[in-house]
Design an enzyme around this catalytic site. Sequence first.
Site, PDB file in Angstrom:
ATOM      1  N   LYS A 211       0.859  -1.173   0.000  1.00 32.36           N
ATOM      2  CA  LYS A 211       0.000   0.000   0.000  1.00 32.36           C
ATOM      3  C   LYS A 211       0.893   1.220   0.000  1.00 32.36           C
ATOM      4  CE  LYS A 211      -3.233   2.669   2.809  1.00 32.36           C
ATOM      5  NZ  LYS A 211      -3.962   2.754   4.091  1.00 32.36           N
ATOM      6  N   SER A 391       5.997   5.926  -2.267  1.00 27.04           N
ATOM      7  CA  SER A 391       7.160   5.219  -2.810  1.00 27.04           C
ATOM      8  C   SER A 391       8.142   4.788  -1.729  1.00 27.04           C
ATOM      9  CB  SER A 391       7.872   6.092  -3.866  1.00 27.04           C
ATOM     10  OG  SER A 391       6.981   6.472  -4.883  1.00 27.04           O
ATOM     11  N   ARG A 392       7.633   4.541  -0.520  1.00 23.70           N
ATOM     12  CA  ARG A 392       8.447   4.071   0.602  1.00 23.70           C
ATOM     13  C   ARG A 392       9.525   5.071   1.015  1.00 23.70           C
ATOM     14  NH1 ARG A 392       4.549   1.585   0.633  1.00 23.70           N
ATOM     15  NH2 ARG A 392       4.257  -0.661   0.764  1.00 23.70           N
ATOM     16  N   PHE A 393       9.356   6.338   0.662  1.00 26.61           N
ATOM     17  CA  PHE A 393      10.315   7.375   1.033  1.00 26.61           C
ATOM     18  C   PHE A 393       9.780   8.076   2.273  1.00 26.61           C
ATOM     19  CE2 PHE A 393      13.601  10.473  -0.629  1.00 26.61           C
ATOM     20  CZ  PHE A 393      14.586   9.511  -0.739  1.00 26.61           C
TER      21      PHE A 393
END
Length: 414
Positions: A211, A391-393
């Site tokens: 997600k 974006s997992r940042f």
Amino acid sequence: MAVLKHCHGRIRKQLATLEKLLAHLPGHGADEQARQAAGAVLKYFDKAAHLHHDDEEQDLIPMLHATAQGEDAATLAALAPSILQDHKDMDAMWQDLHEQLRAIADGSGAWLAANTVQRFVASYQSHMEREEGTMAPMALRLFSAQQMAQLGQAMRRRRGIGAEGGAACAGAPPADGVESAGAASAAAAPATAATVVGGSAIGEQVAGLRKDYGQAVLDENDVADDPIDQFTRWFEQALKAQVNEPNAMSVATVDGDGRPTSRIVLIKQFDARGFAWYTNYDSQKGRQLAHNPFAALLFFWTELERQVRIEGRVERTSAAESDKYFNSRPLKSRLSAIASAQSAPIASRAALEDNYEAVARQAGDEPARPDHWGGFRLVPERIEFWQGRRSRFHDRIVYTRRADGGWTRERLQP
């Protein structure tokens, strides 16, 4: 391109709802119509709008950069940075609107910042016009059929839509036009089921479950100087957002062999002294803390895409504190605490209930707190605040206690 057009249509519909809501509130307040409108806008922009940004940032713009030449490349070089900046600006405005809309949706507020609404709507409309007038025509002109198929597949995959799903934007509305919170997951279900039926083990599907987050940002310039103050701020927001059991936390301890264990408990107090919960001192966690008085706590508020990690030394609360909390509990909970030798084996549920009935007969309506039951307090040495980002940042801000009792604060890489 059909997906892009559909998404823009959905965004424009929600922007129109937002403008109508702004005009509606002064005369009607947070009535049922206003709450429904606020809820619809929240659902769409929380669950679907950011996917459109990801389409551009992760697929459309990189593919155009790899393909465009000459004047097209020059146009793209001038336009792409402003598109990406639009995303950041609109996300920041959405954070301001998000709290206001949530308050309207739950009836606790009836105010929207008109300037923010107007800027948000104008920014989105201008952004979409630039995409429709320049970016989309450029893609249609430059991309091969294979590239267009690649782009379409990426957009459908991001929304959990199978190849047969056609052009649809995440959160596509039901017939009545109101956004459905479960639409994205419902669209994803057929593809997942088909994969499992195809013979692949469910364990092999886990790597593809993800997600993307994007509700909020966490900036070191905006957080409190003291981590307890920052935790209080976030906890109050979790309560306001009606997070499911915001007081639930994982407690991780270590046994004598260095093996960690964890479980979910409910926090009962927190203040400058630390974070307290109550339990049986003879339980597994109680025995482990007697051997190694250090633990780690974890709060995960999925609705807000946030977690808080807390580490430190654990001590027992005072007898007076334990008495006060024990006596505040419902009678049946007090009797259960006395009747259960927590973590010890027992032959059957029936035997457990027999123990309870025996305690209830003997203890009466005012049972005394047993010596083996009371509170633990974790005195924090490290507190990390984690905010999910696209974006997992992710954003991570950590506080570490200094020798003088103060706190050092710094940002960590995701």
